[in-house]
Design a protein around this motif. Sequence first.
Motif, short mmCIF file in Angstrom:
data_model
loop_
_atom_site.label_atom_id
_atom_site.label_comp_id
_atom_site.label_asym_id
_atom_site.label_seq_id
_atom_site.Cartn_x
_atom_site.Cartn_y
_atom_site.Cartn_z
N UNK A 14 0.86 -1.18 0.00
CA UNK A 14 0.00 0.00 0.00
C UNK A 14 0.91 1.23 0.00
N UNK A 15 0.36 2.39 -0.29
CA UNK A 15 1.20 3.59 -0.27
C UNK A 15 1.83 3.84 1.11
N UNK A 16 1.15 3.42 2.17
CA UNK A 16 1.67 3.65 3.51
C UNK A 16 2.86 2.75 3.83
N UNK A 17 2.85 1.52 3.32
CA UNK A 17 3.92 0.58 3.69
C UNK A 17 4.91 0.32 2.56
N UNK A 18 4.77 1.01 1.46
CA UNK A 18 5.62 0.75 0.30
C UNK A 18 7.10 0.98 0.61
N UNK A 19 7.41 2.05 1.29
CA UNK A 19 8.80 2.36 1.60
C UNK A 19 9.43 1.29 2.48
N UNK A 20 8.69 0.85 3.48
CA UNK A 20 9.18 -0.20 4.38
C UNK A 20 9.41 -1.50 3.62
N UNK A 21 8.45 -1.87 2.79
CA UNK A 21 8.58 -3.12 2.02
C UNK A 21 9.75 -3.02 1.05
N UNK A 22 9.91 -1.86 0.42
CA UNK A 22 11.03 -1.70 -0.52
C UNK A 22 12.38 -1.86 0.17
N UNK A 23 12.51 -1.31 1.37
CA UNK A 23 13.79 -1.45 2.08
C UNK A 23 14.06 -2.91 2.44
N UNK A 24 13.03 -3.63 2.87
CA UNK A 24 13.21 -5.05 3.18
C UNK A 24 13.51 -5.85 1.91
#
Length: 202
Positions: A127-137
């Motif tokens: 989702x737009x809210x968790x995209x950055x976190x998922x991308x880093x992982x």
Amino acid sequence: MAQDLRDLFREERKKVQRPDMLKGHAQRFENLLEQRLPKEEKPAKQHKFFFMKIAAVLVVAVSIGWFLYQSGRSSVENAVVNTQQSTENQVEKETNRYLSDISPEYKQIEDYYLASINAELSQLTVTPENKELIDSFMNQLAQLDKEYQRLNAEIEENGIDEQTVSILINNLELRLELLYKLKDKLKQMKKDSLQEMQGAQA
């Protein structure tokens, strides 16, 4: 009394005299018709509709041509993409080396970890809210995968080493742990956002 009706009608016609028409009667009648009836401009209307018919045919022809062009282009693009993907898959198959390819006794361990990793990845929703976190992982997972491939290549070049096999298994464990941590963080983010929404409503 038995007379033929046809004969009776013929005789009757002969008895009745028709009045002769005056000279120029037909011409006067035509002039009178022209005066009283409006003149029709059929050629102008026919030309107008004729051009509209041509325009309609052109619109249909262009539409069909455009549709065929687009469908042909997309099928060519799909063929090119499929060819590129199959080429990339072949290159990946040639470069991807796994522990199970080298030593069948480790196949079960590797299959377990890879299946678990793939299962966890399939459960992720971006989702737009968790995209950055998922991308880093995902970047961390990609680095671990590169290291895994490098270690497999090293085993192929130098032979099986107990330490390298242990590092490969640790690599798989670390990837799975990263996914579990990501899943926990996503749950926490979702829980926090729900609490914020409830706090805002109260």
